[in-house]
Write a protein that holds these residues in place. Structure first.
Motif, PDB file in Angstrom:
ATOM      1  N   ARG A 113       0.868  -1.192   0.000  1.00 50.78           N
ATOM      2  CA  ARG A 113       0.000   0.000   0.000  1.00 50.78           C
ATOM      3  C   ARG A 113       0.901   1.238   0.000  1.00 50.78           C
ATOM      4  N   PHE A 114       0.630   2.147  -0.943  1.00 52.63           N
ATOM      5  CA  PHE A 114       1.393   3.382  -1.065  1.00 52.63           C
ATOM      6  C   PHE A 114       0.535   4.569  -0.640  1.00 52.63           C
ATOM      7  N   TYR A 115       1.039   5.340   0.320  1.00 49.81           N
ATOM      8  CA  TYR A 115       0.402   6.591   0.724  1.00 49.81           C
ATOM      9  C   TYR A 115       1.181   7.788   0.165  1.00 49.81           C
ATOM     10  N   ASP A 116       2.470   7.616   0.009  1.00 48.28           N
ATOM     11  CA  ASP A 116       3.361   8.671  -0.481  1.00 48.28           C
ATOM     12  C   ASP A 116       4.284   8.087  -1.539  1.00 48.28           C
ATOM     13  N   LYS A 117       4.816   8.944  -2.384  1.00 43.37           N
ATOM     14  CA  LYS A 117       5.775   8.493  -3.394  1.00 43.37           C
ATOM     15  C   LYS A 117       6.991   7.854  -2.734  1.00 43.37           C
ATOM     16  N   GLU A 118       7.351   8.333  -1.551  1.00 46.01           N
ATOM     17  CA  GLU A 118       8.506   7.794  -0.836  1.00 46.01           C
ATOM     18  C   GLU A 118       8.280   6.352  -0.366  1.00 46.01           C
ATOM     19  N   ASP A 119       7.016   5.922  -0.286  1.00 45.69           N
ATOM     20  CA  ASP A 119       6.730   4.530   0.093  1.00 45.69           C
ATOM     21  C   ASP A 119       7.234   3.556  -0.969  1.00 45.69           C
ATOM     22  N   LEU A 120       7.401   4.039  -2.190  1.00 43.80           N
ATOM     23  CA  LEU A 120       7.937   3.207  -3.261  1.00 43.80           C
ATOM     24  C   LEU A 120       9.466   3.365  -3.216  1.00 43.80           C
ATOM     25  N   ASN A 121      10.067   2.657  -2.281  1.00 43.32           N
ATOM     26  CA  ASN A 121      11.497   2.784  -2.005  1.00 43.32           C
ATOM     27  C   ASN A 121      12.293   1.675  -2.691  1.00 43.32           C
ATOM     28  N   GLU A 122      13.592   1.624  -2.426  1.00 45.77           N
ATOM     29  CA  GLU A 122      14.472   0.632  -3.059  1.00 45.77           C
ATOM     30  C   GLU A 122      14.051  -0.808  -2.744  1.00 45.77           C
ATOM     31  N   GLU A 123      13.573  -1.040  -1.540  1.00 43.18           N
ATOM     32  CA  GLU A 123      13.147  -2.388  -1.171  1.00 43.18           C
ATOM     33  C   GLU A 123      11.927  -2.814  -1.992  1.00 43.18           C
ATOM     34  N   VAL A 124      10.958  -1.938  -2.121  1.00 40.95           N
ATOM     35  CA  VAL A 124       9.774  -2.240  -2.926  1.00 40.95           C
ATOM     36  C   VAL A 124      10.173  -2.415  -4.385  1.00 40.95           C
ATOM     37  N   LEU A 125      11.059  -1.557  -4.895  1.00 45.48           N
ATOM     38  CA  LEU A 125      11.543  -1.697  -6.274  1.00 45.48           C
ATOM     39  C   LEU A 125      12.209  -3.049  -6.505  1.00 45.48           C
ATOM     40  N   PHE A 126      12.913  -3.553  -5.500  1.00 48.00           N
ATOM     41  CA  PHE A 126      13.544  -4.867  -5.587  1.00 48.00           C
ATOM     42  C   PHE A 126      12.485  -5.951  -5.865  1.00 48.00           C
ATOM     43  N   TYR A 127      11.381  -5.913  -5.131  1.00 43.47           N
ATOM     44  CA  TYR A 127      10.325  -6.912  -5.322  1.00 43.47           C
ATOM     45  C   TYR A 127       9.547  -6.675  -6.619  1.00 43.47           C
ATOM     46  N   MET A 128       9.379  -5.414  -7.009  1.00 45.89           N
ATOM     47  CA  MET A 128       8.746  -5.116  -8.297  1.00 45.89           C
ATOM     48  C   MET A 128       9.583  -5.700  -9.431  1.00 45.89           C
ATOM     49  N   ARG A 129      10.888  -5.512  -9.347  1.00 47.92           N
ATOM     50  CA  ARG A 129      11.809  -6.055 -10.347  1.00 47.92           C
ATOM     51  C   ARG A 129      11.723  -7.584 -10.373  1.00 47.92           C
ATOM     52  N   MET A 130      11.643  -8.179  -9.200  1.00 48.55           N
ATOM     53  CA  MET A 130      11.546  -9.632  -9.109  1.00 48.55           C
ATOM     54  C   MET A 130      10.282 -10.137  -9.814  1.00 48.55           C
ATOM     55  N   ALA A 131       9.150  -9.493  -9.581  1.00 53.38           N
ATOM     56  CA  ALA A 131       7.897  -9.893 -10.237  1.00 53.38           C
ATOM     57  C   ALA A 131       8.021  -9.746 -11.749  1.00 53.38           C
ATOM     58  N   TYR A 132       8.641  -8.682 -12.198  1.00 46.85           N
ATOM     59  CA  TYR A 132       8.818  -8.439 -13.631  1.00 46.85           C
ATOM     60  C   TYR A 132       9.731  -9.509 -14.241  1.00 46.85           C
ATOM     61  N   GLU A 133      10.833  -9.817 -13.563  1.00 42.03           N
ATOM     62  CA  GLU A 133      11.779 -10.812 -14.085  1.00 42.03           C
ATOM     63  C   GLU A 133      11.188 -12.210 -14.098  1.00 42.03           C
ATOM     64  N   GLN A 134      10.364 -12.550 -13.116  1.00 39.34           N
ATOM     65  CA  GLN A 134       9.663 -13.845 -13.134  1.00 39.34           C
ATOM     66  C   GLN A 134       8.800 -13.941 -14.384  1.00 39.34           C
ATOM     67  N   ASP A 135       8.139 -12.834 -14.747  1.00 39.63           N
ATOM     68  CA  ASP A 135       7.308 -12.803 -15.941  1.00 39.63           C
ATOM     69  C   ASP A 135       8.164 -13.008 -17.185  1.00 39.63           C
ATOM     70  N   ALA A 136       9.319 -12.366 -17.244  1.00 46.18           N
ATOM     71  CA  ALA A 136      10.199 -12.517 -18.403  1.00 46.18           C
ATOM     72  C   ALA A 136      10.656 -13.963 -18.548  1.00 46.18           C
ATOM     73  N   GLU A 137      10.924 -14.624 -17.416  1.00 46.60           N
ATOM     74  CA  GLU A 137      11.315 -16.042 -17.449  1.00 46.60           C
ATOM     75  C   GLU A 137      10.187 -16.910 -17.999  1.00 46.60           C
ATOM     76  N   LYS A 138       8.949 -16.587 -17.674  1.00 47.42           N
ATOM     77  CA  LYS A 138       7.809 -17.342 -18.204  1.00 47.42           C
ATOM     78  C   LYS A 138       7.797 -17.283 -19.721  1.00 47.42           C
ATOM     79  N   GLY A 139       8.090 -16.106 -20.262  1.00 44.55           N
ATOM     80  CA  GLY A 139       8.106 -15.924 -21.715  1.00 44.55           C
ATOM     81  C   GLY A 139       9.187 -16.755 -22.376  1.00 44.55           C
ATOM     82  N   LEU A 140      10.310 -16.927 -21.702  1.00 46.20           N
ATOM     83  CA  LEU A 140      11.403 -17.729 -22.251  1.00 46.20           C
ATOM     84  C   LEU A 140      11.092 -19.212 -22.202  1.00 46.20           C
ATOM     85  N   ARG A 141      10.277 -19.662 -21.234  1.00 46.78           N
ATOM     86  CA  ARG A 141       9.975 -21.091 -21.061  1.00 46.78           C
ATOM     87  C   ARG A 141       8.838 -21.582 -21.929  1.00 46.78           C
ATOM     88  N   ARG A 142       8.126 -20.714 -22.611  1.00 43.32           N
ATOM     89  CA  ARG A 142       6.931 -21.173 -23.338  1.00 43.32           C
ATOM     90  C   ARG A 142       7.220 -22.071 -24.462  1.00 43.32           C
TER      91      ARG A 142
END
Length: 142
Positions: A113-142
């Motif tokens: 949950r984001f209340y401020d732009k600052e809530d989207l910090n490096e730690e959250v970006l790490f998990y966002m990147r992880m979700a994105y990269e998992q998706d990219a791996e799915k595309g490679l495995r098809r």
């Protein structure tokens, strides 16, 4: 990739199950506070630093997709934005998720949950990147 002839959404698998709706991104933002709209655009801009994606409005949420949907914005509150990141294991050793729920055998939904732009910090970006990269791996495995 397969494109639905009715709604023109693109999917990884032919005839993938989905809802053909005419709801748009603007429908979700209509009547929302300036704070919420600003958080939404900030969130999208931060994800663009990770990689390209398409926006898929649905009945109750907006999803972001590369090969498959890797993130959902499911609540546009009065002064907050709720986002779900499906990850392939439980990450409960962090304070950035206010809720974690299992989604079958392979994925676990992690809610931010984001209340401020600052809530989207490096730690959250790490998990966002992880979700994105998992998706990219799915595309490679098809």
């Amino acid at each position: 990739m397969w494109t639905c002839p009715t709604c023109t959404q693109s999917f990884l698998r032919t005839h993938q199950s989905h809802s053909c709706l005419d709801k748009t991104e603007a429908d979700f933002l209509r009547g929302k506070s300036e704070v919420t709209v600003s958080l939404y655009h900030h969130f999208l801009a931060q994800y663009r630093t990770i990689g390209d994606y398409k926006i898929h409005p649905a009945k109750t949420m907006i999803s972001l997709a590369k090969n498959t949907r890797f993130c959902s914005i499911f609540q546009f509150g009065r002064n907050f934005l709720d986002v779900c990141l499906p990850l392939n294991q439980v990450y409960d050793n962090t304070l950035c998720f206010h809720k974690i729920g299992h989604l079958g055998d392979k994925l676990t939904n992690h809610y931010v949950r984001f209340y401020d732009k600052e809530d989207l910090n490096e730690e959250v970006l790490f998990y966002m990147r992880m979700a994105y990269e998992q998706d990219a791996e799915k595309g490679l495995r098809r």
